[in-house]
Design a protein around this motif. Structure first.
Motif, PDB file in Angstrom:
ATOM      1  N   VAL A 152      37.840  31.971  40.999  1.00 13.62           N
ATOM      2  CA  VAL A 152      39.028  31.364  41.597  1.00 13.62           C
ATOM      3  C   VAL A 152      39.080  29.919  41.133  1.00 13.62           C
ATOM      4  O   VAL A 152      38.156  29.148  41.396  1.00 13.62           O
ATOM      5  N   ASP A 153      40.122  29.587  40.393  1.00 12.44           N
ATOM      6  CA  ASP A 153      40.271  28.250  39.808  1.00 12.44           C
ATOM      7  C   ASP A 153      39.026  27.867  39.006  1.00 12.44           C
ATOM      8  O   ASP A 153      38.559  26.725  39.052  1.00 12.44           O
ATOM      9  N   GLY A 154      38.473  28.850  38.302  1.00  9.09           N
ATOM     10  CA  GLY A 154      37.331  28.616  37.426  1.00  9.09           C
ATOM     11  C   GLY A 154      35.980  28.684  38.096  1.00  9.09           C
ATOM     12  O   GLY A 154      34.947  28.658  37.423  1.00  9.09           O
ATOM     13  N   GLU A 155      35.957  28.802  39.424  1.00 10.38           N
ATOM     14  CA  GLU A 155      34.699  28.860  40.165  1.00 10.38           C
ATOM     15  C   GLU A 155      34.351  30.308  40.489  1.00 10.38           C
ATOM     16  O   GLU A 155      35.190  31.079  40.964  1.00 10.38           O
ATOM     17  N   SER A 156      33.095  30.690  40.246  1.00  4.99           N
ATOM     18  CA  SER A 156      32.646  32.053  40.516  1.00  4.99           C
ATOM     19  C   SER A 156      32.631  32.335  42.014  1.00  4.99           C
ATOM     20  O   SER A 156      32.231  31.474  42.816  1.00  4.99           O
ATOM     21  N   VAL A 157      33.073  33.536  42.382  1.00 10.18           N
ATOM     22  CA  VAL A 157      33.108  33.961  43.783  1.00 10.18           C
ATOM     23  C   VAL A 157      32.311  35.255  43.912  1.00 10.18           C
ATOM     24  O   VAL A 157      32.487  36.181  43.117  1.00 10.18           O
ATOM     25  N   SER A 158      31.422  35.310  44.891  1.00 15.73           N
ATOM     26  CA  SER A 158      30.610  36.497  45.121  1.00 15.73           C
ATOM     27  C   SER A 158      31.273  37.382  46.168  1.00 15.73           C
ATOM     28  O   SER A 158      31.454  36.969  47.320  1.00 15.73           O
ATOM     29  N   LEU A 159      31.651  38.598  45.757  1.00 17.24           N
ATOM     30  CA  LEU A 159      32.284  39.555  46.658  1.00 17.24           C
ATOM     31  C   LEU A 159      31.392  40.757  46.886  1.00 17.24           C
ATOM     32  O   LEU A 159      30.613  41.125  46.005  1.00 17.24           O
ATOM     33  N   THR A 160      31.534  41.365  48.041  1.00 15.86           N
ATOM     34  CA  THR A 160      30.865  42.640  48.269  1.00 15.86           C
ATOM     35  C   THR A 160      31.626  43.715  47.493  1.00 15.86           C
ATOM     36  O   THR A 160      32.775  43.502  47.071  1.00 15.86           O
ATOM     37  N   PRO A 161      31.032  44.887  47.271  1.00 17.64           N
ATOM     38  CA  PRO A 161      31.746  45.951  46.544  1.00 17.64           C
ATOM     39  C   PRO A 161      33.084  46.324  47.163  1.00 17.64           C
ATOM     40  O   PRO A 161      34.061  46.564  46.453  1.00 17.64           O
ATOM     41  N   LEU A 162      33.157  46.366  48.490  1.00 21.41           N
ATOM     42  CA  LEU A 162      34.418  46.716  49.139  1.00 21.41           C
ATOM     43  C   LEU A 162      35.459  45.622  48.950  1.00 21.41           C
ATOM     44  O   LEU A 162      36.636  45.905  48.673  1.00 21.41           O
ATOM     45  N   GLU A 163      35.053  44.375  49.083  1.00 22.31           N
ATOM     46  CA  GLU A 163      35.978  43.265  48.849  1.00 22.31           C
ATOM     47  C   GLU A 163      36.480  43.276  47.415  1.00 22.31           C
ATOM     48  O   GLU A 163      37.669  43.052  47.152  1.00 22.31           O
ATOM     49  N   PHE A 164      35.581  43.539  46.476  1.00 24.43           N
ATOM     50  CA  PHE A 164      35.956  43.614  45.066  1.00 24.43           C
ATOM     51  C   PHE A 164      36.998  44.707  44.852  1.00 24.43           C
ATOM     52  O   PHE A 164      37.997  44.514  44.154  1.00 24.43           O
ATOM     53  N   SER A 165      36.779  45.865  45.449  1.00 25.05           N
ATOM     54  CA  SER A 165      37.697  46.997  45.273  1.00 25.05           C
ATOM     55  C   SER A 165      39.062  46.719  45.888  1.00 25.05           C
ATOM     56  O   SER A 165      40.093  47.091  45.314  1.00 25.05           O
ATOM     57  N   ILE A 166      39.083  46.073  47.048  1.00 26.22           N
ATOM     58  CA  ILE A 166      40.364  45.724  47.671  1.00 26.22           C
ATOM     59  C   ILE A 166      41.126  44.739  46.801  1.00 26.22           C
ATOM     60  O   ILE A 166      42.330  44.887  46.555  1.00 26.22           O
ATOM     61  N   LEU A 167      40.429  43.707  46.326  1.00 27.11           N
ATOM     62  CA  LEU A 167      41.074  42.702  45.482  1.00 27.11           C
ATOM     63  C   LEU A 167      41.601  43.339  44.199  1.00 27.11           C
ATOM     64  O   LEU A 167      42.721  43.040  43.761  1.00 27.11           O
ATOM     65  N   ARG A 168      40.818  44.208  43.596  1.00 27.17           N
ATOM     66  CA  ARG A 168      41.259  44.865  42.364  1.00 27.17           C
ATOM     67  C   ARG A 168      42.520  45.692  42.612  1.00 27.17           C
ATOM     68  O   ARG A 168      43.474  45.646  41.823  1.00 27.17           O
TER      69      ARG A 168
END
Length: 233
Positions: A152-168
């Motif tokens: 996000v704005d060049g900064e790495s963000v750590s997501l859980t697998p479920l958060e990653f899937s929702i965002l995708r």
């Protein structure tokens, strides 16, 4: 071989789960309170935790909260039917799912496999599941589906697998409104019975990680009475 930590003060339940899991080819470790679970995670490479809520010394809710300070391994809570408030609290502090006692072994196995699949292939565990890069962008949010990373704005963000899937899911369909039932069915791959609170909790956690002001989100918008959408930036 995946290693699953079973944490429950009822040794009969631990033994039963060990039988089910080892028959499916998993390696198991046992803990009988939250403090033992924390120690086991420190000393072993754990891929998933089955965590009882009501335990002596350190209960499952507090143990989950402590684990989420540094660990994104999937956690499935084991709860009694009367512990609805604990289910919601557990999801709020970072649990990924829950199973109600007395449980059906087939349901437990299905939920274990589902969480492991997300953890190992959908962004939870580094270095696993890398494939062809597929970048999804919206404003300052960039999701690399190949490397399983989000910035996000060049900064790495750590997501859980479920958060990653929702965002995708939301990034793949900018502007499209998804109901909570649609999000649950596509991300959890389960029927969306009583899924509203579960989805809302994960959306809130996701906003806290990608939004400058989660209370006034720029990206993930609620459409009252209908669901959520990724606002086109």
């Amino acid at each position: 071989m995946y290693t699953i930590l079973i944490c429950d003060d009822d040794r009969d339940i631990v033994s039963a789960l060990e039988i089910y899991l080892t028959s499916e080819g998993y390696r198991t470790l046992a803990a009988y309170d939250g403090a033992q679970a924390l120690k086991a995670v420190e000393e072993n490479d754990i891929h998933l935790i089955l965590m009882d809520v009501m335990m002596p010394n350190l209960d499952g809710i507090r143990a989950t909260a402590k684990l989420r300070e540094h660990c994104n391994v999937p956690i499935i809570l084991l709860t009694a039917k009367s512990e609805d408030a604990d289910k919601v609290l557990g999801l709020n502090i970072g649990a990924d799912d829950y199973v109600t006692k007395p449980f059906n072994p087939m349901e437990v196995m299905a939920r274990v496999k589902s969480q492991l699949r997300r953890y190992t292939t959908l962004g939870g565990r580094s270095g696993v599941g890398e494939g062809d890069s597929a970048l999804l962008r919206n404003g300052g949010v960039v999701l690399d589906d190949g490397a399983k990373t989000v910035t996000v704005d060049g900064e790495s963000v750590s997501l859980t697998p479920l958060e990653f899937s929702i965002l995708r899911l939301l990034l793949q369909h900018p502007g499209q409104v998804f109901s909570t039932a649609q999000i649950y069915e596509q991300v959890w791959n389960d029927p969306a019975y009583g899924s509203e609170n579960t989805v809302a909790v994960h959306i809130r956690h996701l906003r806290e990680k990608i939004e400058i002001d989660p209370a006034n989100p720029r990206y993930i918008k609620v459409v009252w009475g209908l669901g959520y959408k990724m606002e086109k930036i």
